[in-house]
Design a protein around this motif. Structure first.
Motif, PDB file in Angstrom:
ATOM      1  N   GLU A 128      19.148  -7.724 -23.549  1.00 42.96           N
ATOM      2  CA  GLU A 128      19.079  -6.360 -22.718  1.00 42.96           C
ATOM      3  C   GLU A 128      17.622  -5.756 -22.837  1.00 42.96           C
ATOM      4  O   GLU A 128      17.378  -5.127 -21.686  1.00 42.96           O
ATOM      5  N   ARG A 131      15.333  -7.634 -20.095  1.00 41.54           N
ATOM      6  CA  ARG A 131      15.831  -7.370 -19.064  1.00 41.54           C
ATOM      7  C   ARG A 131      15.306  -5.789 -18.570  1.00 41.54           C
ATOM      8  O   ARG A 131      14.858  -5.570 -17.115  1.00 41.54           O
ATOM      9  N   ARG A 132      15.438  -4.804 -19.354  1.00 35.06           N
ATOM     10  CA  ARG A 132      14.887  -3.649 -19.021  1.00 35.06           C
ATOM     11  C   ARG A 132      13.346  -3.611 -18.993  1.00 35.06           C
ATOM     12  O   ARG A 132      12.933  -2.784 -18.003  1.00 35.06           O
ATOM     13  N   SER A 134      11.491  -6.332 -18.171  1.00 34.68           N
ATOM     14  CA  SER A 134      10.919  -6.912 -17.072  1.00 34.68           C
ATOM     15  C   SER A 134      11.066  -6.199 -15.772  1.00 34.68           C
ATOM     16  O   SER A 134      10.374  -6.301 -14.877  1.00 34.68           O
ATOM     17  N   GLU A 135      12.196  -5.073 -15.760  1.00 37.28           N
ATOM     18  CA  GLU A 135      12.340  -4.237 -14.532  1.00 37.28           C
ATOM     19  C   GLU A 135      11.513  -2.980 -14.677  1.00 37.28           C
ATOM     20  O   GLU A 135      11.616  -2.362 -13.598  1.00 37.28           O
ATOM     21  N   GLY A 136      10.925  -2.764 -15.581  1.00 32.72           N
ATOM     22  CA  GLY A 136      10.203  -1.510 -15.875  1.00 32.72           C
ATOM     23  C   GLY A 136      10.811  -0.309 -15.946  1.00 32.72           C
ATOM     24  O   GLY A 136      10.414   0.704 -15.387  1.00 32.72           O
ATOM     25  N   ARG A 137      12.178  -0.426 -16.513  1.00 33.68           N
ATOM     26  CA  ARG A 137      12.809   0.673 -16.667  1.00 33.68           C
ATOM     27  C   ARG A 137      13.614   0.917 -18.001  1.00 33.68           C
ATOM     28  O   ARG A 137      14.349   0.651 -18.355  1.00 33.68           O
ATOM     29  N   SER A 138      12.607   1.673 -18.883  1.00 30.91           N
ATOM     30  CA  SER A 138      12.928   1.884 -20.251  1.00 30.91           C
ATOM     31  C   SER A 138      14.008   3.312 -20.054  1.00 30.91           C
ATOM     32  O   SER A 138      13.925   3.935 -19.496  1.00 30.91           O
ATOM     33  N   TYR A 139      15.242   3.229 -21.080  1.00 34.60           N
ATOM     34  CA  TYR A 139      15.966   4.029 -20.954  1.00 34.60           C
ATOM     35  C   TYR A 139      15.419   5.496 -21.166  1.00 34.60           C
ATOM     36  O   TYR A 139      15.687   6.408 -20.393  1.00 34.60           O
ATOM     37  N   ASP A 244       4.411 -13.184 -16.383  1.00 34.45           N
ATOM     38  CA  ASP A 244       3.654 -12.516 -15.818  1.00 34.45           C
ATOM     39  C   ASP A 244       2.650 -11.735 -16.592  1.00 34.45           C
ATOM     40  O   ASP A 244       1.453 -11.294 -16.157  1.00 34.45           O
TER      41      ASP A 244
END
Length: 259
Positions: A128, A131-132, A134-139, A244
């Motif tokens: 989890e 995934r976050r 790698s998508e550049g979206r910390s909660y 990357d």
């Protein structure tokens, strides 16, 4: 355990030394308690809910950009109980001026960078977080110690055990990470890899119930972010990175703070 690797970057940082009072000094790296908070922010765990779960994990951090220090006097607003009614009326409340030490990138660098290694027995938790990142979206938003020091996290790799070479105790290794001093056997002096300036200081390690700070640990790191040769009482771990966020042939030899 599998390991998540990511870089923390930002223009400046302040990791407050727990023992300072009249002035607020900073560490040259994010302590383990800060790393736990960063992982919790990525996953969306609220404050004071994650200490036990993340204490099961292992953390290592490498300083990738040398830092310099700048002391700036800042104004803190008083928020004592007797001041709240005046603040609600938008009235003036006496402030307090405090010297605050910031960590800034040195030389030609424009941003600080710390490479974080996070291992945990719960593979789903690592998946989890990976995934976050790698998508550049910390909660929650990330920052380097203070909300005035915003940060970003760059995913580097999610590695299984096959990507890690275990280096036995007592072997001479060129360490890139901050070292828990209790794990040190010898510092190897001389040669091209000899450290320029080693710093030893006490840093927070973990929190107990009620956010009570548990006993700190003594840590050692190279002030300029350079690798340094040591012999350890515990295994070290050599990671060959690919992805990357990693440069071709990127390799790190680290010692987890937990040993």
């Amino acid at each position: 355990m599998d390991t998540l690797v990511f870089d923390l970057t930002g223009p400046m940082a302040h990791f407050r030394k727990y023992y300072t009072n009249a002035s607020a000094l900073t560490y040259g790296f994010p302590p383990r308690t800060v790393l736990m908070g960063v992982v919790a922010a990525v996953l969306g765990w609220e404050r004071d809910t994650y200490y036990e779960a993340l204490d099961r994990g292992r953390f290592a951090v490498a300083v990738k950009v040398p830092g310099r220090r700048l002391v700036q006097t800042v104004n803190y607003m008083r928020t004592k109980k007797e001041d709240l009614s005046e603040l609600r009326r938008l009235g003036r409340v006496p402030g307090t001026q405090t010297p605050l030490e910031f960590l800034l990138p040195a030389g030609e660098h424009t941003a600080l960078r710390f490479r974080v290694f996070f291992a945990h027995p719960d593979g789903g938790l690592l998946d989890e977080a990976a995934r976050r990142l790698s998508e550049g979206r910390s909660y929650y938003p990330l920052y380097l110690g203070l909300t005035e020091c915003p940060a970003s996290a760059v995913f580097v790799a999610r590695l299984d055990q096959r990507a890690c070479e275990v280096l036995p105790p007592n072997a001479t290794v060129t360490l890139t990470s901050v070292l828990n001093a209790s794990l040190l056997q010898d510092i190897v002096l001389g040669g091209a890899a000899a450290p320029r300036r080693l710093v030893r200081e006490r840093a927070p390690y973990s929190f107990g119930p009620g956010r009570v700070l548990r006993p700190p640990v003594s840590v050692i790191y190279e002030a300029g972010g350079q690798p340094f040769p040591v012999r350890l009482r515990v295994p070290a771990y050599r990671f060959r990175l690919a992805g990357d966020g990693a440069a071709p042939g990127d390799e790190e030899t680290v010692a987890f703070l937990e040993g």
